[in-house]
Design a protein around this motif. Structure first.
Motif, PDB file in Angstrom:
ATOM      1  N   LEU A  17     -14.716  10.953   0.072  1.00 61.19           N
ATOM      2  CA  LEU A  17     -13.264  10.738   0.156  1.00 61.19           C
ATOM      3  C   LEU A  17     -12.956   9.336   0.688  1.00 61.19           C
ATOM      4  O   LEU A  17     -12.139   8.603   0.126  1.00 61.19           O
ATOM      5  CB  LEU A  17     -12.613  11.798   1.061  1.00 61.19           C
ATOM      6  CG  LEU A  17     -11.125  11.605   1.322  1.00 61.19           C
ATOM      7  CD1 LEU A  17     -10.295  11.890   0.062  1.00 61.19           C
ATOM      8  CD2 LEU A  17     -10.619  12.503   2.457  1.00 61.19           C
ATOM      9  N   SER A  20     -13.689   6.755  -1.861  1.00 62.18           N
ATOM     10  CA  SER A  20     -12.670   6.672  -2.927  1.00 62.18           C
ATOM     11  C   SER A  20     -11.415   5.966  -2.429  1.00 62.18           C
ATOM     12  O   SER A  20     -10.688   5.367  -3.208  1.00 62.18           O
ATOM     13  CB  SER A  20     -12.335   8.069  -3.442  1.00 62.18           C
ATOM     14  OG  SER A  20     -11.639   8.789  -2.457  1.00 62.18           O
ATOM     15  N   LEU A  21     -11.171   6.058  -1.126  1.00 61.46           N
ATOM     16  CA  LEU A  21      -9.994   5.376  -0.566  1.00 61.46           C
ATOM     17  C   LEU A  21     -10.330   3.927  -0.180  1.00 61.46           C
ATOM     18  O   LEU A  21      -9.466   3.189   0.317  1.00 61.46           O
ATOM     19  CB  LEU A  21      -9.466   6.138   0.659  1.00 61.46           C
ATOM     20  CG  LEU A  21      -8.832   7.507   0.376  1.00 61.46           C
ATOM     21  CD1 LEU A  21      -8.571   8.268   1.684  1.00 61.46           C
ATOM     22  CD2 LEU A  21      -7.522   7.362  -0.387  1.00 61.46           C
ATOM     23  N   ILE A  46     -13.145  12.002  13.023  1.00 61.97           N
ATOM     24  CA  ILE A  46     -11.914  12.065  12.211  1.00 61.97           C
ATOM     25  C   ILE A  46     -11.434  13.514  12.137  1.00 61.97           C
ATOM     26  O   ILE A  46     -12.212  14.423  11.850  1.00 61.97           O
ATOM     27  CB  ILE A  46     -12.168  11.533  10.777  1.00 61.97           C
ATOM     28  CG1 ILE A  46     -12.386  10.030  10.797  1.00 61.97           C
ATOM     29  CG2 ILE A  46     -10.993  11.874   9.857  1.00 61.97           C
ATOM     30  CD1 ILE A  46     -12.783   9.434   9.450  1.00 61.97           C
ATOM     31  N   ALA A  48      -7.985  14.056  10.823  1.00 63.80           N
ATOM     32  CA  ALA A  48      -7.094  14.042   9.658  1.00 63.80           C
ATOM     33  C   ALA A  48      -6.943  12.617   9.140  1.00 63.80           C
ATOM     34  O   ALA A  48      -7.081  11.655   9.900  1.00 63.80           O
ATOM     35  CB  ALA A  48      -5.732  14.598  10.031  1.00 63.80           C
ATOM     36  N   VAL A  49      -6.708  12.526   7.852  1.00 64.76           N
ATOM     37  CA  VAL A  49      -6.433  11.231   7.216  1.00 64.76           C
ATOM     38  C   VAL A  49      -5.027  11.328   6.645  1.00 64.76           C
ATOM     39  O   VAL A  49      -4.682  12.352   6.042  1.00 64.76           O
ATOM     40  CB  VAL A  49      -7.422  10.958   6.048  1.00 64.76           C
ATOM     41  CG1 VAL A  49      -7.259   9.545   5.515  1.00 64.76           C
ATOM     42  CG2 VAL A  49      -8.853  11.187   6.497  1.00 64.76           C
ATOM     43  N   PHE A  50      -4.198  10.318   6.896  1.00 62.58           N
ATOM     44  CA  PHE A  50      -2.823  10.401   6.402  1.00 62.58           C
ATOM     45  C   PHE A  50      -2.283   9.019   6.044  1.00 62.58           C
ATOM     46  O   PHE A  50      -2.739   8.012   6.590  1.00 62.58           O
ATOM     47  CB  PHE A  50      -1.919  11.068   7.454  1.00 62.58           C
ATOM     48  CG  PHE A  50      -1.819  10.320   8.756  1.00 62.58           C
ATOM     49  CD1 PHE A  50      -2.799  10.458   9.724  1.00 62.58           C
ATOM     50  CD2 PHE A  50      -0.751   9.464   9.014  1.00 62.58           C
ATOM     51  CE1 PHE A  50      -2.728   9.767  10.928  1.00 62.58           C
ATOM     52  CE2 PHE A  50      -0.660   8.782  10.213  1.00 62.58           C
ATOM     53  CZ  PHE A  50      -1.655   8.929  11.180  1.00 62.58           C
ATOM     54  N   PRO A  51      -1.340   8.987   5.111  1.00 65.10           N
ATOM     55  CA  PRO A  51      -0.756   7.693   4.750  1.00 65.10           C
ATOM     56  C   PRO A  51       0.428   7.359   5.660  1.00 65.10           C
ATOM     57  O   PRO A  51       1.212   8.251   6.010  1.00 65.10           O
ATOM     58  CB  PRO A  51      -0.271   7.934   3.316  1.00 65.10           C
ATOM     59  CG  PRO A  51      -0.010   9.384   3.226  1.00 65.10           C
ATOM     60  CD  PRO A  51      -0.827  10.084   4.264  1.00 65.10           C
ATOM     61  N   ASN A  54       2.314   2.503   3.866  1.00 62.63           N
ATOM     62  CA  ASN A  54       1.445   1.892   2.853  1.00 62.63           C
ATOM     63  C   ASN A  54       0.018   1.583   3.310  1.00 62.63           C
ATOM     64  O   ASN A  54      -0.620   0.674   2.761  1.00 62.63           O
ATOM     65  CB  ASN A  54       2.096   0.616   2.312  1.00 62.63           C
ATOM     66  CG  ASN A  54       2.166   0.656   0.794  1.00 62.63           C
ATOM     67  OD1 ASN A  54       2.048   1.733   0.195  1.00 62.63           O
ATOM     68  ND2 ASN A  54       2.317  -0.490   0.176  1.00 62.63           N
ATOM     69  N   SER A  55      -0.448   2.295   4.324  1.00 62.63           N
ATOM     70  CA  SER A  55      -1.864   2.127   4.671  1.00 62.63           C
ATOM     71  C   SER A  55      -2.476   3.485   5.022  1.00 62.63           C
ATOM     72  O   SER A  55      -1.760   4.437   5.372  1.00 62.63           O
ATOM     73  CB  SER A  55      -2.031   1.133   5.827  1.00 62.63           C
ATOM     74  OG  SER A  55      -1.300   1.578   6.919  1.00 62.63           O
ATOM     75  N   VAL A  56      -3.793   3.529   4.917  1.00 59.58           N
ATOM     76  CA  VAL A  56      -4.505   4.774   5.207  1.00 59.58           C
ATOM     77  C   VAL A  56      -4.768   4.830   6.719  1.00 59.58           C
ATOM     78  O   VAL A  56      -5.337   3.897   7.286  1.00 59.58           O
ATOM     79  CB  VAL A  56      -5.848   4.834   4.441  1.00 59.58           C
ATOM     80  CG1 VAL A  56      -6.579   6.134   4.741  1.00 59.58           C
ATOM     81  CG2 VAL A  56      -5.608   4.692   2.945  1.00 59.58           C
ATOM     82  N   LEU A  69       0.586  13.616  15.770  1.00 62.80           N
ATOM     83  CA  LEU A  69       0.604  13.612  14.302  1.00 62.80           C
ATOM     84  C   LEU A  69       1.662  14.590  13.792  1.00 62.80           C
ATOM     85  O   LEU A  69       2.414  14.291  12.864  1.00 62.80           O
ATOM     86  CB  LEU A  69      -0.779  13.995  13.762  1.00 62.80           C
ATOM     87  CG  LEU A  69      -0.896  14.179  12.246  1.00 62.80           C
ATOM     88  CD1 LEU A  69      -0.666  12.859  11.523  1.00 62.80           C
ATOM     89  CD2 LEU A  69      -2.262  14.727  11.867  1.00 62.80           C
ATOM     90  N   GLU A  73       5.060  13.743  11.646  1.00 63.90           N
ATOM     91  CA  GLU A  73       5.452  14.401  10.396  1.00 63.90           C
ATOM     92  C   GLU A  73       6.902  14.842  10.461  1.00 63.90           C
ATOM     93  O   GLU A  73       7.649  14.668   9.516  1.00 63.90           O
ATOM     94  CB  GLU A  73       4.574  15.623  10.156  1.00 63.90           C
ATOM     95  CG  GLU A  73       3.180  15.268   9.725  1.00 63.90           C
ATOM     96  CD  GLU A  73       2.317  16.498   9.670  1.00 63.90           C
ATOM     97  OE1 GLU A  73       2.811  17.546   9.265  1.00 63.90           O
ATOM     98  OE2 GLU A  73       1.145  16.407  10.036  1.00 63.90           O
ATOM     99  N   GLU A  76       9.122  11.855  10.012  1.00 58.80           N
ATOM    100  CA  GLU A  76       9.171  11.424   8.609  1.00 58.80           C
ATOM    101  C   GLU A  76      10.100  12.316   7.811  1.00 58.80           C
ATOM    102  O   GLU A  76      10.870  11.856   6.995  1.00 58.80           O
ATOM    103  CB  GLU A  76       7.772  11.468   7.992  1.00 58.80           C
ATOM    104  CG  GLU A  76       6.955  10.246   8.344  1.00 58.80           C
ATOM    105  CD  GLU A  76       5.581  10.305   7.714  1.00 58.80           C
ATOM    106  OE1 GLU A  76       5.116  11.399   7.384  1.00 58.80           O
ATOM    107  OE2 GLU A  76       4.990   9.236   7.561  1.00 58.80           O
TER     108      GLU A  76
END
Lengths: 80, 352
Positions: A17, A20-21, A46, A48-51, A54-56, A69, A73, A76
């Motif tokens: 993953l 791919s990112l 790690i 969680a991975v979140f956007p 515009n960045s990972v 986190l 959310e 947002e």
């Protein structure tokens, strides 16, 4: 009833993953940090991975970071 | 047992493949929950074998947990939490679509931290699905967060206690300690929840009242109404002399407490029926009748009798819950919802 999709990654798939990112190397080189506590992050830590903007970004396993986190959310959502 | 097996065999011989399909449907309808639990147990045994079996186990466990919790919430109103959960296991993502999706990817690993993963997943699920049409009109962020986390606690408490204690210790207590606005709202929600008013009345009424205003993107004064309604419910739980009606702009309800045995002996159950009818005549759209322990049966009888005699009542729903008293003792309790709203999807004539 509609379906709500949750995305999850198994530790054995985390490497692919991150690759791919395009951020696997920077994680291995200890260049990536937790978005909230700014501690250096590794594959093991790690949670969680979140956007974000515009960045990972990453969240580590620290409960207070996971908590923030969830806060993030909600914010947002509020902003639409 | 032999007779049953014989009958099933005859049925299968007679109807062939369709017979098997029919039996499968009957099994799923009547024993669906047990089947899902058995599937979860099956994968639990093999979860350490490979990442495939672990993923199957995790997906089934989370789906079961949510199915179990949403079943009780869905019996109140399907629109409160109208989503099922489906885990999508990802191995790779395109950066562009990941950045646009705004979705978090949770790492779920088979270790002591599995509770953390479950709590994160359930919180995300509730955040995305719970009273979506209502939250759109709420701008008070700590209130929305308190509603979400109060519901997460309820979802977890109905399924896996170990995840609940992790949630309370690691997530909730920190927030309660550090965010006074969140604490204020959460305490109020917890208070009405102890009195059986959180899901069947508060969330239910917010959801029902807005269904008639689906066409509006944002209703400015709805948040004010939601807070006033919450304040009223808190007062209803605490005040000795309870105000039994709430007549707001969007919400019109009335309460009936079936607690006084001597009143029933003196005036009979029909006195309560008349009280409900009088509330409807005064403009209440829904009447909620409450009672606990030996009054549970009486509440059901009064609800049924009222529905039979008053054609304004279009729907009766029964919600069971555990009432928590001031001294933290508990009792089995019932809330009967008598609603006059026939087609809840019908919009108000003036908004069409």
């Amino acid at each position: 009833m509609r379906d709500n999709q949750l995305k999850a990654v198994h530790p054995s798939d985390l490497k692919s993953l991150l690759k791919s990112l395009g951020i696997y190397n920077s994680v291995c080189d200890n260049k990536e940090t937790c978005f909230f506590c700014h501690n250096v992050i590794a594959e093991d830590t790690i949670s969680a991975v979140f956007p974000f903007e515009n960045s990972v970004c990453f969240c580590c396993g620290n409960p207070s970071c996971c908590n923030t986190l969830i806060d993030l959310e909600s914010e947002e959502d509020d902003c639409g | 047992m032999d007779k049953l097996m014989g009958a099933i065999t005859d049925f299968l011989v007679l109807y062939g493949g369709w017979g098997i399909v029919a039996i499968m449907i009957i099994l799923v309808l009547f024993f669906g929950d047990r089947l899902f639990t058995s599937v979860e147990r099956f994968w639990a045994v093999f979860r350490h074998l490979s990442s495939f079996t672990f993923k199957r186990y995790t997906s089934t466990r989370l789906s079961n947990q949510i199915l179990h919790a949403t079943k009780s919430i869905g019996s109140i109103d399907n629109d409160i939490l109208p989503y099922r959960v489906k885990i999508k296991w990802v191995k790779s993502e395109k950066t562009d679509s990941f950045l646009k999706s705004g979705q978090i990817i949770v790492k779920i690993s088979d270790d002591d931290d599995i509770n953390k993963s479950f709590v994160l997943a359930i919180t995300e699920y509730v955040r995305q699905g719970l009273i979506r049409s209502v939250k759109r009109h709420l701008r008070d962020e700590p209130l929305v967060q308190a509603i979400d986390l109060c519901t997460v606690g309820k979802v977890l408490s109905q399924a896996y206690i170990e995840s609940l204690s992790y949630f309370e210790k690691s997530f909730l207590n920190d927030l309660l300690k550090n965010d006074e606005h969140f604490l204020k709202h959460f305490e109020l929600l917890r208070k009405i929840d102890y009195n059986g008013l959180y899901l069947p009345v508060f969330l239910n009424e917010l959801s029902k009242s807005l269904r008639r205003y689906d066409g509006r993107y944002f209703i400015e004064d709805f948040e004010k109404e939601a807070k006033a309604f919450l304040g009223y419910l808190v007062g209803f739980c605490s005040d000795k002399h309870k105000k039994l009606n709430y007549n707001g702009k969007y919400i019109h309800i009335s309460f009936g407490l079936i607690a006084n045995s001597s009143f029933i002996f003196k005036h009979g159950r029909d006195a309560y029926v008349e009280k409900v009818r009088a509330s409807l005549s005064r403009g209440a759209q829904t009447v909620y009748l409450f009672g606990w322990e030996d009054k549970i049966k009486t509440v059901k009888q009064i609800a049924e009798r009222t529905a039979r005699t008053d054609l304004r009542i279009k729907k009766v729903r029964i919600h069971y819950y555990r009432h928590v008293f001031e001294d933290h003792s508990t009792a089995r309790a019932i809330c009967a919802e008598l609603s006059t709203i026939e087609n809840e999807n019908l919009r108000e004539p003036d908004l069409l």
